[in-house]
Write a protein that holds these residues in place. Structure first.
Motif, mmCIF file in Angstrom:
data_model
loop_
_atom_site.group_PDB
_atom_site.id
_atom_site.type_symbol
_atom_site.label_atom_id
_atom_site.label_comp_id
_atom_site.label_asym_id
_atom_site.label_seq_id
_atom_site.Cartn_x
_atom_site.Cartn_y
_atom_site.Cartn_z
ATOM 1 N N PRO A 47 56.152 -9.345 14.132
ATOM 2 C CA PRO A 47 56.040 -8.049 13.442
ATOM 3 C C PRO A 47 57.443 -7.514 13.150
ATOM 4 C CG PRO A 47 54.633 -8.136 15.399
ATOM 5 C CD PRO A 47 55.548 -9.323 15.463
ATOM 6 N N ILE A 48 57.829 -7.582 11.915
ATOM 7 C CA ILE A 48 59.220 -7.346 11.560
ATOM 8 C C ILE A 48 59.670 -5.918 11.868
ATOM 9 C CG2 ILE A 48 58.936 -6.596 9.174
ATOM 10 C CD1 ILE A 48 61.367 -9.299 10.452
ATOM 11 N N ARG A 49 58.720 -4.986 12.009
ATOM 12 C CA ARG A 49 59.099 -3.603 12.352
ATOM 13 C C ARG A 49 59.721 -3.520 13.740
ATOM 14 N NH1 ARG A 49 53.694 -4.159 13.220
ATOM 15 N NH2 ARG A 49 52.870 -3.433 15.225
ATOM 16 N N LEU A 50 59.505 -4.575 14.561
ATOM 17 C CA LEU A 50 60.056 -4.605 15.913
ATOM 18 C C LEU A 50 61.391 -5.343 15.975
ATOM 19 C CD1 LEU A 50 56.768 -5.481 17.860
ATOM 20 C CD2 LEU A 50 57.711 -3.208 17.367
ATOM 21 N N ASP A 52 64.514 -4.510 15.378
ATOM 22 C CA ASP A 52 65.632 -3.846 16.064
ATOM 23 C C ASP A 52 65.560 -4.060 17.572
ATOM 24 O OD1 ASP A 52 64.948 -2.437 13.485
ATOM 25 O OD2 ASP A 52 66.855 -1.457 13.939
ATOM 26 N N THR A 77 51.920 -11.435 8.233
ATOM 27 C CA THR A 77 52.434 -10.709 9.389
ATOM 28 C C THR A 77 51.976 -9.255 9.359
ATOM 29 O OG1 THR A 77 54.397 -12.121 9.379
ATOM 30 C CG2 THR A 77 54.519 -10.097 10.660
ATOM 31 N N GLY A 79 51.695 -5.435 9.303
ATOM 32 C CA GLY A 79 52.615 -4.414 8.820
ATOM 33 C C GLY A 79 53.600 -4.922 7.787
ATOM 34 N N ASP A 81 55.618 -5.237 4.750
ATOM 35 C CA ASP A 81 55.973 -4.317 3.667
ATOM 36 C C ASP A 81 57.386 -4.675 3.194
ATOM 37 O OD1 ASP A 81 56.841 -2.245 2.046
ATOM 38 O OD2 ASP A 81 55.910 -0.670 3.256
ATOM 39 N N ARG A 84 60.107 -1.879 3.042
ATOM 40 C CA ARG A 84 60.523 -1.412 4.366
ATOM 41 C C ARG A 84 61.391 -2.452 5.067
ATOM 42 N NH1 ARG A 84 55.841 0.714 8.186
ATOM 43 N NH2 ARG A 84 55.773 2.216 6.457
ATOM 44 N N ILE A 85 61.034 -3.730 4.892
ATOM 45 C CA ILE A 85 61.819 -4.813 5.510
ATOM 46 C C ILE A 85 63.239 -4.812 4.974
ATOM 47 C CG2 ILE A 85 62.064 -7.327 5.652
ATOM 48 C CD1 ILE A 85 58.969 -7.437 5.645
ATOM 49 N N GLN A 88 65.219 -2.003 6.383
ATOM 50 C CA GLN A 88 65.550 -2.277 7.779
ATOM 51 C C GLN A 88 66.696 -3.279 7.891
ATOM 52 O OE1 GLN A 88 62.108 -3.576 9.936
ATOM 53 N NE2 GLN A 88 63.044 -3.309 11.944
#
Length: 314
Positions: A47-50, A52, A77, A79, A81, A84-85, A88
């Motif tokens: 999950p690329i939002r994680l 960081d 995957t 979430g 987006d 957003r990726i 980030q």
């Protein structure tokens, strides 16, 4: 003014991070597997939002060797987006303690469709629609990431072996002082290997395919090898090819060439090319080289039809 050694040390201190994404079926799993063989730490379907938090958990600078990290993700995957990726990643690139790159694996839509039809897999974005519908939707979704990525590999004409070689060449952490030699066999009916340095056509030899007892066997079977050796042209041709290769390899090494791929082809890639590749690999080992031996079409389901001259899509 900072000298080169200080700059190099600074680069070594950074955490190297590679984001690996692209079209489903373009080779992400293969690329990650090769990176793992090269010593990278691999996290797939992340999950690329994680991202960081994952980077924060890496060893701190100055705490010893920092293992390079490859993170695989795609349109499946959670979430996912692209906008957003990218935002980030831009934020992470501003940090001074990481070296971040994005690799996008692409492939022509027709080739992706063929791969899906051959494996009978359903496209994640197609549901009950045709595979081509899912591929179009995915390509549109991924377009911003494709434009953003600083590295692009198109696998449309690649076999799995070709992609493995390209990944090794681009991402080996240090250049090996020893030249890497690959010896492979292939079938011309399924296309030539796009990345071979030396290609030898063995179709001038008698074809074991026309012997009904030998047809189901391969160039790895003794009976097939004996049949090929009986061809009056084999011994002299083999000797000349072997001597040429042994002449060229030290020259390639002296020129700093890190990888040499020697390919042998016949019609279907099951008999003559396989036997010759096996024999050349043995000769190179006797000469002090350590070749990797690959047989591209040895397990091809349609090889018998191809040998017999009836063309069929792979």
């Amino acid at each position: 003014m900072q000298d080169d050694s200080e700059s190099t040390d600074g680069e070594a201190e950074k955490q190297r991070v590679l984001l690996v994404t692209g079209m489903l079926g373009a080779g992400k799993t293969t690329a990650l597997r090769v990176l793992e063989d090269l010593g990278w730490e691999i996290v797939d379907n992340f999950p690329i939002r994680l991202l960081d938090g994952l980077i924060e958990s890496a060893p701190a600078a100055g705490s010893g060797s920092r293992t390079p990290l490859a993170i695989g993700f795609d349109s499946r995957t959670r979430g996912f987006d692209p906008a957003r990726i990218i935002a980030q990643v831009k934020a992470l690139e501003g940090r001074g303690d990481i070296l971040l790159n994005t690799l996008f694996l692409d492939c022509a839509s027709k080739e992706l469709e063929r791969r899906y039809n051959e494996t009978r897999r359903r496209h994640a974005l197609a549901a009950d629609a045709p595979v081509s519908t899912g591929i179009r939707a995915e390509r549109e979704l991924l377009a911003p990431l494709r434009r953003w990525a600083d590295m692009l590999i198109d696998t449309s004409e690649f076999t799995s072996n070709d992609l493995q070689r390209v990944i090794r060449e681009r991402f080996a952490s240090t250049a090996s002082e020893e030249m890497t030699v690959t010896v492979s066999s292939f079938g011309f009916s399924r296309g030539m290997p796009p990345l071979a340095d030396l290609v030898f056509d063995m179709r001038f030899l008698d074809n074991p395919h026309w012997d009904t007892d030998l047809r189901p066997q391969t160039g790895q079977d003794p009976a097939v090898g004996e049949y090929i050796r009986k061809d009056p042209a084999f011994e002299e041709a083999f000797s000349r090819i072997r001597d040429l290769i042994l002449l060229l390899l030290p020259r390639y090494r002296a020129q700093g060439k890190a990888y040499v791929h020697i390919a042998f082809g016949c019609t279907g890639g099951r008999h003559r090319s396989v036997f010759t590749a096996e024999q050349i690999a043995a000769a190179l080992r006797e000469a002090g080289f350590s070749p990797t031996l690959l047989h591209r079409n040895l397990g091809s389901r349609a090889a018998d039809l191809l040998e017999g001259g009836l063309r069929r899509e792979r």
